[in-house]
Enzyme design. Structure first.
Site, short mmCIF file in Angstrom:
data_model
loop_
_atom_site.label_atom_id
_atom_site.label_comp_id
_atom_site.label_asym_id
_atom_site.label_seq_id
_atom_site.Cartn_x
_atom_site.Cartn_y
_atom_site.Cartn_z
N THR A 12 10.78 -41.83 -106.65
CA THR A 12 11.65 -43.47 -106.08
C THR A 12 10.78 -44.04 -104.59
OG1 THR A 12 12.93 -41.65 -104.72
CG2 THR A 12 13.63 -41.69 -106.94
N GLY A 13 11.32 -45.11 -105.22
CA GLY A 13 10.32 -45.49 -104.20
C GLY A 13 9.16 -45.80 -103.90
N GLY A 14 8.29 -45.94 -105.30
CA GLY A 14 6.88 -45.63 -105.13
C GLY A 14 6.11 -46.60 -105.35
N SER A 16 5.73 -48.80 -103.33
CA SER A 16 4.80 -49.13 -101.91
C SER A 16 4.49 -48.08 -100.25
CB SER A 16 5.42 -50.04 -100.50
OG SER A 16 6.91 -49.94 -100.50
N GLY A 17 3.96 -47.95 -99.53
CA GLY A 17 4.17 -47.78 -98.84
C GLY A 17 3.43 -45.24 -99.13
N ILE A 18 4.13 -44.54 -98.99
CA ILE A 18 3.48 -43.00 -99.00
C ILE A 18 4.65 -42.75 -100.53
CG2 ILE A 18 4.66 -40.93 -98.39
CD1 ILE A 18 5.33 -41.91 -95.80
N GLY A 19 5.14 -44.21 -100.75
CA GLY A 19 5.34 -43.05 -102.26
C GLY A 19 4.62 -43.77 -103.29
N SER A 137 11.69 -36.77 -92.20
CA SER A 137 11.00 -37.43 -91.19
C SER A 137 10.48 -36.66 -89.91
CB SER A 137 11.70 -38.05 -90.18
OG SER A 137 11.20 -39.21 -89.23
N TYR A 150 19.57 -42.99 -88.59
CA TYR A 150 18.22 -42.62 -88.91
C TYR A 150 17.69 -41.36 -89.19
CZ TYR A 150 13.40 -43.05 -91.35
OH TYR A 150 12.06 -42.56 -91.65
#
Length: 249
Positions: A12-14, A16-19, A137, A150
């Protein structure tokens, strides 16, 4: 031999960034990756970047109908899942006096509700002996100013991993957590800060990291690969900090 040859991975959230970094690494290690994202244009670009063994399915993890659509498509195309990387999340900062109900519901809706139901709805398709990785995190144990909501969401993520490790033990499904420190990703541009505030924030945070720098998404991806593969076959319920020593020192 590729570490994930023939595996089906949902990230999921793939887009951008870490994904995205993890999806690219998984694909290079032989996996077929199914990535999600809320914005179709970014999702399409990510799929093109990953290559032919990637599928993009648009959706918001905080919307359960979108998750149902995701897994219906995965079932139709692949029939099962081997790895779930519940990565999607957002970060917006607010000190205690400025926290609103909208802020609270938005952050918890994606980071906690979205993550929980991402996993719950994957379980019928997830093979016994499969792997689940949560993206938490380093702030799940730190008290950084303005990070209250957060940080609480990321502590909840860590807590879910403990419980699910126990609940899924009969199926030999391993549940683990990766907890990044400050990483060079687009998330900092989405915190609602000015460019000057982002620069000051980055400089301040970097001084708190023993290695003296922000990490790269690719460095987190390597940790996720370890937790997803048979290299970590006797690892369950851990919270793996990839933070340049920020928490440990």
């Amino acid at each position: 031999m590729s570490k994930l040859s023939g595996k089906i991975a949902v990230i999921t959230g793939g887009n951008s960034g870490i994904g995205l970094a993890t999806a690219k690494l998984f694909a290079s290690e032989g996996a077929t990756v199914v990535i999600t994202g809320r914005r179709q244009a970014e999702l399409d670009a990510a799929v093109a970047e990953i290559g032919s063994n990637a599928v993009g399915i648009q959706g918001d993890v905080s919307t359960l109908a979108d998750l149902d659509k995701l897994y219906a498509e995965v079932k139709n195309q692949f029939g099962h899942i081997d790895i779930v990387f519940a990565n999607a999340g957002i970060a917006e900062l607010a000190p205690i006096g400025l926290i609103t109900e909208e802020h609270f519901d938005k952050i918890f809706g994606i980071n906690v509700k979205g993550l929980l139901f991402t996993v719950q709805k994957a379980l019928p398709l997830l093979v016994d002996g499969g792997s689940i990785i949560f993206n938490s995190s380093a702030v799940n144990t730190l008290g950084l100013e303005g990070f209250g909501v957060y940080s609480a969401t990321k502590a909840a993520v860590r807590s879910f991993a403990r419980t699910l490790t126990t609940e899924l033990k009969e199926r030999k499904i391993r549940v683990n957590v990766v907890s990044p420190g400050p990483i060079e990703t687009p998330i900092f541009d989405k915190m609602g800060l000015s460019e000057q505030q982002i620069d000051e924030f980055g400089t301040n945070i970097a001084t708190q990291v023993p290695l003296g720098r922000f990490g790269r998404p690719e460095e987190i991806a390597q940790a996720v690969l370890f937790l997803a593969s048979s290299d970590s076959s006797y690892v369950a319920g851990v919270d793996l900090y990839v933070d340049g020593g920020m928490v440990a020192v």
